[in-house]
Design a protein around this motif. Structure first.
Motif, PDB file in Angstrom:
ATOM      1  N   MET A   1      47.613  48.695  26.288  1.00  0.00           N
ATOM      2  CA  MET A   1      48.650  47.792  27.727  1.00  0.00           C
ATOM      3  C   MET A   1      47.636  46.674  27.663  1.00  0.00           C
ATOM      4  SD  MET A   1      45.242  49.694  30.697  1.00  0.00           S
ATOM      5  CE  MET A   1      44.998  50.935  30.015  1.00  0.00           C
ATOM      6  N   GLU A   2      48.016  45.836  28.687  1.00  0.00           N
ATOM      7  CA  GLU A   2      47.432  44.678  28.880  1.00  0.00           C
ATOM      8  C   GLU A   2      47.375  43.881  30.143  1.00  0.00           C
ATOM      9  OE1 GLU A   2      50.715  41.855  27.448  1.00  0.00           O
ATOM     10  OE2 GLU A   2      49.994  42.158  25.266  1.00  0.00           O
ATOM     11  N   VAL A   3      46.136  43.738  31.016  1.00  0.00           N
ATOM     12  CA  VAL A   3      45.733  43.997  31.823  1.00  0.00           C
ATOM     13  C   VAL A   3      46.165  42.651  32.498  1.00  0.00           C
ATOM     14  CG1 VAL A   3      44.305  44.213  33.272  1.00  0.00           C
ATOM     15  CG2 VAL A   3      44.733  46.186  32.161  1.00  0.00           C
ATOM     16  N   ARG A   4      46.193  41.854  33.091  1.00  0.00           N
ATOM     17  CA  ARG A   4      46.348  40.319  33.268  1.00  0.00           C
ATOM     18  C   ARG A   4      45.218  39.288  32.618  1.00  0.00           C
ATOM     19  NH1 ARG A   4      45.947  37.095  39.004  1.00  0.00           N
ATOM     20  NH2 ARG A   4      47.120  34.966  38.403  1.00  0.00           N
ATOM     21  N   SER A   5      45.456  38.219  32.107  1.00  0.00           N
ATOM     22  CA  SER A   5      44.404  38.449  31.219  1.00  0.00           C
ATOM     23  C   SER A   5      43.347  37.050  32.501  1.00  0.00           C
ATOM     24  CB  SER A   5      45.168  36.268  30.502  1.00  0.00           C
ATOM     25  OG  SER A   5      46.074  36.101  31.152  1.00  0.00           O
ATOM     26  N   LYS A   6      43.655  36.321  33.575  1.00  0.00           N
ATOM     27  CA  LYS A   6      42.730  36.720  34.444  1.00  0.00           C
ATOM     28  C   LYS A   6      42.387  37.128  35.708  1.00  0.00           C
ATOM     29  CE  LYS A   6      43.459  32.896  38.244  1.00  0.00           C
ATOM     30  NZ  LYS A   6      43.751  32.287  39.582  1.00  0.00           N
ATOM     31  N   PRO A   7      40.688  37.437  34.910  1.00  0.00           N
ATOM     32  CA  PRO A   7      40.234  38.530  35.469  1.00  0.00           C
ATOM     33  C   PRO A   7      39.506  38.184  36.601  1.00  0.00           C
ATOM     34  CG  PRO A   7      38.711  37.493  34.235  1.00  0.00           C
ATOM     35  CD  PRO A   7      40.214  36.788  34.075  1.00  0.00           C
ATOM     36  N   ASP A   8      40.254  37.095  37.689  1.00  0.00           N
ATOM     37  CA  ASP A   8      39.118  37.208  38.574  1.00  0.00           C
ATOM     38  C   ASP A   8      38.690  38.572  39.454  1.00  0.00           C
ATOM     39  OD1 ASP A   8      40.446  35.058  37.503  1.00  0.00           O
ATOM     40  OD2 ASP A   8      38.851  34.011  38.967  1.00  0.00           O
ATOM     41  N   THR A   9      39.911  39.224  39.945  1.00  0.00           N
ATOM     42  CA  THR A   9      40.157  40.295  40.913  1.00  0.00           C
ATOM     43  C   THR A   9      39.216  40.774  40.117  1.00  0.00           C
ATOM     44  OG1 THR A   9      42.247  40.207  41.053  1.00  0.00           O
ATOM     45  CG2 THR A   9      41.385  42.313  42.064  1.00  0.00           C
ATOM     46  N   VAL A  10      39.048  40.798  38.887  1.00  0.00           N
ATOM     47  CA  VAL A  10      38.131  42.704  38.559  1.00  0.00           C
ATOM     48  C   VAL A  10      36.352  41.901  39.300  1.00  0.00           C
ATOM     49  CG1 VAL A  10      36.566  43.085  36.355  1.00  0.00           C
ATOM     50  CG2 VAL A  10      39.210  42.612  36.150  1.00  0.00           C
ATOM     51  N   LEU A  11      36.177  40.356  39.062  1.00  0.00           N
ATOM     52  CA  LEU A  11      34.738  40.298  39.918  1.00  0.00           C
ATOM     53  C   LEU A  11      35.156  39.724  40.660  1.00  0.00           C
ATOM     54  CD1 LEU A  11      33.598  37.767  36.928  1.00  0.00           C
ATOM     55  CD2 LEU A  11      32.807  39.817  37.122  1.00  0.00           C
ATOM     56  N   ALA A  12      35.853  39.207  41.595  1.00  0.00           N
ATOM     57  CA  ALA A  12      35.791  38.929  43.393  1.00  0.00           C
ATOM     58  C   ALA A  12      36.057  40.085  44.079  1.00  0.00           C
ATOM     59  CB  ALA A  12      37.531  38.044  43.507  1.00  0.00           C
ATOM     60  N   CYS A  13      35.944  41.552  43.276  1.00  0.00           N
ATOM     61  CA  CYS A  13      36.655  42.640  43.719  1.00  0.00           C
ATOM     62  C   CYS A  13      35.690  43.794  44.121  1.00  0.00           C
ATOM     63  CB  CYS A  13      38.288  43.047  44.221  1.00  0.00           C
ATOM     64  SG  CYS A  13      39.066  41.938  44.889  1.00  0.00           S
ATOM     65  N   ALA A  14      34.327  43.394  42.746  1.00  0.00           N
ATOM     66  CA  ALA A  14      33.210  44.148  42.640  1.00  0.00           C
ATOM     67  C   ALA A  14      32.739  44.548  43.627  1.00  0.00           C
ATOM     68  CB  ALA A  14      32.464  43.979  41.389  1.00  0.00           C
ATOM     69  N   PRO A  15      32.407  45.864  43.935  1.00  0.00           N
ATOM     70  CA  PRO A  15      31.087  46.078  45.503  1.00  0.00           C
ATOM     71  C   PRO A  15      29.980  45.463  45.206  1.00  0.00           C
ATOM     72  CG  PRO A  15      32.118  48.158  44.837  1.00  0.00           C
ATOM     73  CD  PRO A  15      32.841  46.451  43.426  1.00  0.00           C
ATOM     74  N   ILE A  16      28.729  45.077  45.885  1.00  0.00           N
ATOM     75  CA  ILE A  16      27.752  44.723  45.866  1.00  0.00           C
ATOM     76  C   ILE A  16      26.452  45.322  45.382  1.00  0.00           C
ATOM     77  CG2 ILE A  16      25.611  44.331  46.466  1.00  0.00           C
ATOM     78  CD1 ILE A  16      27.257  43.008  49.216  1.00  0.00           C
ATOM     79  N   PRO A  17      26.648  45.681  43.521  1.00  0.00           N
ATOM     80  CA  PRO A  17      25.473  46.328  42.778  1.00  0.00           C
ATOM     81  C   PRO A  17      25.025  47.700  43.527  1.00  0.00           C
ATOM     82  CG  PRO A  17      25.034  44.501  42.381  1.00  0.00           C
ATOM     83  CD  PRO A  17      26.064  44.167  43.619  1.00  0.00           C
TER      84      PRO A  17
END
Length: 206
Positions: free
Chosen positions: A67-83
């Protein structure tokens, strides 16, 4: 790819109880939560069905684990919950959660996939069966961008220009890229719905 997928699953807490499963009720001012939440969930189900029901059209002869997930990963970090204190995930955010940044990245994702699928459908090398399979997904994405914009004034990206460069002159290579892209998009739609569920829960405001 296995490492990236594990990282994505961990960072986005796709299986971690501290990020509630999306209920289709994101809190969005000036928009109907039911209308937009259901539409984003509908996109998830549509992409899942696309890969299941039309795998012989889009993914015939292509390895099932690629698979190829969009190369720009901003959503992964921008939408990560507060740990949480007991979280064992690596690479989580160290800053506070920004609802506006998360929503902006979601809309940028939609703009990217809108442009990519549209340019593929308009290419001369795609088959009629591929066009028929992809058009419902494209219609949902475009409806979301038109009726459920999560950020003011829309999103300004270079998606149209980038998408025009995606497809080459080889039919199989193009179909392979589309198959991998849609598999990655399925993962991203899971992320988006989880993010909206997290926003809806109000956990980030506590």
């Amino acid at each position: 790819m296995a490492v990236f997928y594990f990282y994505s699953a961990c960072v986005l807490l796709l299986t971690t109880p501290s990020w509630p499963t999306a209920t289709g009720l994101p809190v969005i001012s000036t928009l109907s939560p039911e209308k937009c939440g259901d539409s984003f969930m509908n996109l998830l189900f549509n992409v899942k069905d696309l890969l299941r029901l039309h795998s012989d059209v889009l993914c015939h002869g292509i390895a099932s684990d690629t698979m190829e997930v969009r190369s720009k990963p901003d959503t992964v970090l921008a939408c990560a919950p507060i740990p949480t204190q007991n979280s064992g995930c690596m690479g989580q955010r160290n800053s506070s959660f920004s609802e506006s940044d998360c929503l902006m990245n979601i809309m940028e994702d939609l703009a990217h996939y809108d442009a990519a699928i549209k340019s593929y459908i308009n290419s001369t090398l795609r088959s009629h069966k591929e066009e028929v399979a992809l058009r419902p997904t494209l219609a949902i994405i475009q409806s979301l961008r038109k009726n459920c914009s999560l950020v003011p004034n829309g999103v300004h990206t270079s998606s149209e220009e980038d998408a025009a460069q995606m497809w080459g002159s080889d039919t199989f290579s193009n179909r392979q890229k589309m198959c991998k892209m849609m598999r990655g998009f399925h993962v991203r739609t899971i992320t988006i719905n989880r993010a909206l569920g997290y926003i809806s829960s109000g956990e980030h405001r506590k």
